[in-house]
Design an enzyme around this catalytic site. Structure first.
Site, short mmCIF file in Angstrom:
data_model
loop_
_atom_site.label_atom_id
_atom_site.label_comp_id
_atom_site.label_asym_id
_atom_site.label_seq_id
_atom_site.Cartn_x
_atom_site.Cartn_y
_atom_site.Cartn_z
N HIS A 173 -8.39 0.61 -3.80
CA HIS A 173 -9.27 0.42 -2.64
C HIS A 173 -9.97 1.73 -2.36
O HIS A 173 -9.35 2.69 -1.88
CB HIS A 173 -8.41 -0.04 -1.44
CG HIS A 173 -9.18 -0.19 -0.16
ND1 HIS A 173 -8.56 -0.29 1.07
CD2 HIS A 173 -10.51 -0.28 0.09
CE1 HIS A 173 -9.48 -0.42 2.02
NE2 HIS A 173 -10.67 -0.41 1.46
N ASP A 213 -4.94 3.51 -1.97
CA ASP A 213 -6.05 3.82 -1.05
C ASP A 213 -6.64 5.18 -1.37
O ASP A 213 -6.01 6.21 -1.12
CB ASP A 213 -5.55 3.81 0.39
CG ASP A 213 -5.20 2.41 0.86
OD1 ASP A 213 -6.10 1.55 0.86
OD2 ASP A 213 -4.03 2.17 1.21
N MET A 264 -12.20 4.02 -0.40
CA MET A 264 -12.86 4.29 0.88
C MET A 264 -13.61 5.60 0.71
O MET A 264 -13.21 6.65 1.24
CB MET A 264 -11.82 4.34 2.00
CG MET A 264 -11.34 2.95 2.40
SD MET A 264 -9.73 2.96 3.20
CE MET A 264 -8.69 3.00 1.75
N SER A 310 0.84 -1.20 0.00
CA SER A 310 0.00 0.00 0.00
C SER A 310 0.87 1.25 0.00
O SER A 310 1.68 1.46 0.92
CB SER A 310 -0.90 0.01 1.23
OG SER A 310 -1.44 1.31 1.39
N ASP A 339 -6.37 -6.39 4.82
CA ASP A 339 -5.76 -5.06 4.72
C ASP A 339 -5.83 -4.41 6.10
O ASP A 339 -6.92 -4.21 6.64
CB ASP A 339 -6.55 -4.25 3.68
CG ASP A 339 -6.00 -2.84 3.48
OD1 ASP A 339 -4.93 -2.52 4.03
OD2 ASP A 339 -6.66 -2.07 2.77
N MET A 353 -11.26 -5.92 6.01
CA MET A 353 -10.40 -4.96 6.71
C MET A 353 -10.03 -5.52 8.08
O MET A 353 -10.90 -5.94 8.85
CB MET A 353 -11.13 -3.63 6.91
CG MET A 353 -11.39 -2.83 5.64
SD MET A 353 -9.91 -2.38 4.72
CE MET A 353 -8.98 -1.45 5.94
N HIS A 405 -1.22 -1.34 -4.20
CA HIS A 405 -2.50 -1.03 -3.56
C HIS A 405 -2.61 0.47 -3.37
O HIS A 405 -1.75 1.10 -2.73
CB HIS A 405 -2.55 -1.76 -2.21
CG HIS A 405 -3.83 -1.63 -1.45
ND1 HIS A 405 -4.89 -2.47 -1.62
CD2 HIS A 405 -4.19 -0.77 -0.46
CE1 HIS A 405 -5.87 -2.13 -0.80
NE2 HIS A 405 -5.47 -1.10 -0.07
N MET A 423 -9.28 7.87 -0.41
CA MET A 423 -10.11 8.26 0.75
C MET A 423 -10.69 9.65 0.50
O MET A 423 -9.98 10.54 0.03
CB MET A 423 -9.27 8.29 2.02
CG MET A 423 -8.57 6.97 2.32
SD MET A 423 -7.76 7.05 3.93
CE MET A 423 -6.80 5.54 3.88
C1 DX5 Z 1 -6.16 1.68 5.68
C2 DX5 Z 1 -5.76 1.28 4.29
C3 DX5 Z 1 -4.61 0.36 4.22
C4 DX5 Z 1 -3.34 0.88 4.83
C5 DX5 Z 1 -2.72 -0.26 5.54
O1 DX5 Z 1 -7.44 2.17 5.71
O2 DX5 Z 1 -6.84 0.65 3.62
O3 DX5 Z 1 -4.38 -0.11 2.88
O4 DX5 Z 1 -2.41 1.40 3.91
O5 DX5 Z 1 -1.62 0.21 6.24
P1 DX5 Z 1 -0.84 -0.73 7.26
O6 DX5 Z 1 -0.35 -1.92 6.46
O7 DX5 Z 1 0.27 0.13 7.75
O8 DX5 Z 1 -1.80 -1.14 8.32
ZN ZN Z 2 -6.38 -0.32 1.66
#
Ligand code: DX5
Ligand code: ZN
Length: 227
Positions: free
Chosen positions: A65, A34, A67, A8, A174, A136, A32, A36
């Site tokens: 991903h 993210d 969110m 990620s 994740d 998650m 990956h 948001m």
């Molecule tokens: C959190 C993200 C993850 C995040 C995980 O909401 O969806 O993908 O990057 O980070 P680590 O591996 O540090 O928990």
């Molecule tokens: Zn993620």
């Protein structure tokens, strides 16, 4: 498919994304990303323009991903842009079947994500519409949080549902996935592993990916589900 590792970039250097992605380009299976929106989760990262730039330079397929609120409206554009996998949150989706079909029609693998407290059982009949289930293992929003062991029984039940239905779905975990927790995830039934801080917080990101893969493969060999 076996074990797949999806680093990620949330924990990468946002001013050097292409270099940080290239650093794991030989060893990881995916990158990956993210997305948001500061509404579905209390954090803001990046959106479609940055994903488009990543798609142009990444040697790895993009595992998006989302969110975000209203993925029904926003998610298909990520598939149309070329993300090989697009995952929306079921808690935010208005019509998850229609959305999963739209993602597949746009050429992406369709992923559906569940927050830690969302049960998988109500969605058993949706699995045929999906290519990946993302469970998650932290509350979504931030990297570097502690792994929630409480989610592991759900990983196990999800894998059982996938087996019972003879679905060809990947089970992704994740959040808080590192060398210490990845074995438990693999043993429970996960086969795609997202890791942010465990990869980009390490001095050698590529080496961290290789070490995670080794741990996961080892745990999968002795797991209840992969035999
Ligand atoms: C959190 C993200 C993850 C995040 C995980 O909401 O969806 O993908 O990057 O980070 P680590 O591996 O540090 O928990
Ligand atoms: Zn993620």
């Amino acid at each position: 498919m076996g074990v797949q590792i999806s680093p990620s970039i949330l924990s990468a250097d946002f001013a050097r994304l292409s270099e940080d992605i290239a650093a794991v380009g030989q060893d990881a299976d995916w990158v990956h990303v993210d997305v948001m929106d500061n509404h579905f989760v209390p954090n803001l990262t990046l959106g479609l323009p940055v994903v488009e730039a990543i798609l142009k330079s990444s040697p790895l397929p993009v595992d998006c991903h989302l969110m975000i609120e209203d993925p029904d409206r926003w998610a298909p554009a990520y598939a149309e842009a070329g993300a090989a996998s697009v995952t929306f949150h079921v808690e935010a989706a208005h019509a998850p079947i229609r959305l999963a079909r739209a993602l597949r029609a746009a050429g992406a693998r369709a992923g559906m994500a569940l927050k830690p407290a969302t049960s998988v059982e109500p969605y058993a009949d949706l699995l045929a519409e999906l290519d990946m289930l993302l469970l998650m293992t932290v509350e979504p929003g931030f990297g570097g949080q502690a792994f929630l062991d409480v989610v592991l029984p759900k990983v196990r039940r999800a894998r059982q549902l996938v087996r019972d239905g003879e679905h060809r779905i990947w089970v992704q975990v994740d959040g808080g996935v590192d060398a210490e927790t990845i074995g438990r995830c693999a043993e429970a039934g996960a086969d795609v592993f997202v890791a942010g801080s465990a990869v980009y917080g390490a001095d050698d990101a590529a080496g961290a990916v290789r070490a995670l893969r080794e741990e996961a493969e080892h745990a999968t060999q002795s797991s209840w589900w992969a035999t």
